[in-house]
Design an enzyme around this catalytic site. Structure first.
Site, PDB file in Angstrom:
ATOM      1  CG  ASP A 257     -12.962  66.421  27.316  1.00 17.50           C
ATOM      2  OD1 ASP A 257     -13.066  65.423  26.578  1.00 17.50           O
ATOM      3  OD2 ASP A 257     -13.593  66.539  28.382  1.00 17.50           O
ATOM      4  CG  ASP A 258     -11.492  71.580  27.321  1.00 17.55           C
ATOM      5  OD1 ASP A 258     -12.603  71.015  27.397  1.00 17.55           O
ATOM      6  OD2 ASP A 258     -10.896  72.031  28.305  1.00 17.55           O
TER       7      ASP A 258
ATOM      8  CG  HIS B 175     -16.539  69.594  26.350  1.00 14.05           C
ATOM      9  ND1 HIS B 175     -17.042  68.973  27.478  1.00 14.05           N
ATOM     10  CD2 HIS B 175     -15.362  70.152  26.750  1.00 14.05           C
ATOM     11  CE1 HIS B 175     -16.212  69.154  28.496  1.00 14.05           C
ATOM     12  NE2 HIS B 175     -15.185  69.879  28.084  1.00 14.05           N
TER      13      HIS B 175
ATOM     14  CG  HIS C 118     -15.203  74.437  28.867  1.00 15.12           C
ATOM     15  ND1 HIS C 118     -14.993  74.474  30.227  1.00 15.12           N
ATOM     16  CD2 HIS C 118     -14.820  73.212  28.469  1.00 15.12           C
ATOM     17  CE1 HIS C 118     -14.476  73.324  30.626  1.00 15.12           C
ATOM     18  NE2 HIS C 118     -14.368  72.529  29.576  1.00 15.12           N
TER      19      HIS C 118
ATOM     20  CG  HIS D  87      -8.127  68.638  28.634  1.00 11.44           C
ATOM     21  ND1 HIS D  87      -7.954  67.842  29.747  1.00 11.44           N
ATOM     22  CD2 HIS D  87      -9.342  69.212  28.769  1.00 11.44           C
ATOM     23  CE1 HIS D  87      -9.024  67.959  30.539  1.00 11.44           C
ATOM     24  NE2 HIS D  87      -9.876  68.780  29.963  1.00 11.44           N
TER      25      HIS D  87
HETATM   26 ZN    ZN Z   1     -13.584  70.620  29.192  1.00 15.80          ZN
END
Ligand code: ZN
Length: 309
Positions: free
Chosen positions: A126-127, A176, A180, A278
């Site tokens: 993620d991210d 995503h 965020h 991540h």
């Molecule tokens: Zn995230």
């Protein structure tokens, strides 16, 4: 759609798993969440903690402790990994498609998928994309492992070339959100829809026509409205069942963080797990180091799959 391939047994299995996940959900928040910045997530929940670390850090929540205890007993009835034992599949073509990579369980009552629905394990990052993304990609490539990347719009804008590499390497894409916003799901339908659409549009600037079949709300703070809008935009909502908290650089750093990630993922990953880590949103050198150890181990123990598209 892959879901049409599910046998009835698998649907029942999925329902059982989803229930197990929900049960775990309520007790999922780790106590040290509260010892973070003290910032409340603002929703009943379990999110929160540590938003101050950096803008993209997801408060990890929900399924952290949602260990689907039903997984072990459910495995035998899950789509068999041996093609020979799929008597229910009528067409001959069914035997040519690996069931472990083409099926997901039907989502639970909250519309969120937290396990793969088979013995296969799905790694999700993620991210990103971010400066550490190429290192993760290189390791995955070296091991021949496919994974799923949940991308943030502003990071896609900054590193479109990494998105292209992700797709070239055969990984699965997940939306995503644009930047965020952990409370996006509580905003208006238009705001949510515009955010998700903008993010997907930015991804498609880098990789035109690449499928984006999944949505993961920041911090796992899904709301029914966010899940519904994601669905209207053609995306399934995915949670996770293993979370090493590699985003919490206030709690651990350096070798200590690496050791923590390795032991957490090693000890908690089981057939059907969706593992959260991540590749972006901050310094992910500890995550990179951890997966150097973890990837060969996980590959030896499990079938590792990208979420099906
Ligand atoms: Zn995230």
């Amino acid at each position: 759609m892959f879901r049409t391939r599910l046998a009835l047994g698998a649907v029942i299995t999925a329902a059982a798993l989803a229930l197990a996940g929900c049960a775990g959900h309520t007790s999922g928040a780790s106590s040290w969440h509260a010892s973070g910045s003290g910032s409340a997530p603002g929703d009943g929940g379990q999110g929160g903690g540590d938003q101050g670390a950096h803008p993209y850090v997801g408060a990890s929540t929900a399924a952290a402790a949602a260990k689907p205890s039903a997984t072990a007993s459910a495995s035998p009835s899950a789509p068999a990994s041996t093609p020979a034992s799929t008597p229910a599949s009528p067409p001959a073509s069914a035997s040519t498609s690996p069931s472990t990579s083409t099926t997901l369980p039907a989502p639970g009552g909250d519309g969120i998928i937290r396990t793969t629905g088979s013995d296969a394990v799905a790694l999700t990052f993620d991210d990103g994309p971010g400066p550490d993304t190429p290192k993760i990609l290189q390791m995955l490539r070296a091991q021949g492992i496919k994974a799923t990347f949940c991308l943030i719009g502003v990071n896609v804008q900054e590193y479109p070339q990494y998105v292209q590499q992700i797709v070239q390497d055969g990984h699965t894409l997940c939306n995503h959100t644009w930047k965020h916003d952990e409370s996006l799901g509580k905003k208006s339908a238009d705001t949510i829809r515009n955010d998700l659409q903008r993010t997907s549009d930015e991804i498609h600037k880098a990789v035109p026509n690449a499928p984006i079949k999944y949505f993961r709300h920041p911090g796992g703070n899904f709301t029914p409205l966010a899940v519904q809008i994601a669905s209207e935009l053609g995306m399934e909502s995915i949670g996770w069942s293993v979370d090493p908290f590699d985003w919490n650089t206030k709690k651990w750093s350096g070798q200590q963080m690496t050791n923590h990630i390795v032991s957490n993922v090693r000890n908690n990953t089981k057939p059907g797990s969706i593992v959260l880590s991540h590749d972006g949103g901050g310094d992910r050198s500890a995550t990179v180091a951890a997966y150097k150890t973890l990837l060969p181990e996980l590959k030896a123990k499990f079938t590792l799959v990208a979420l099906p598209v």
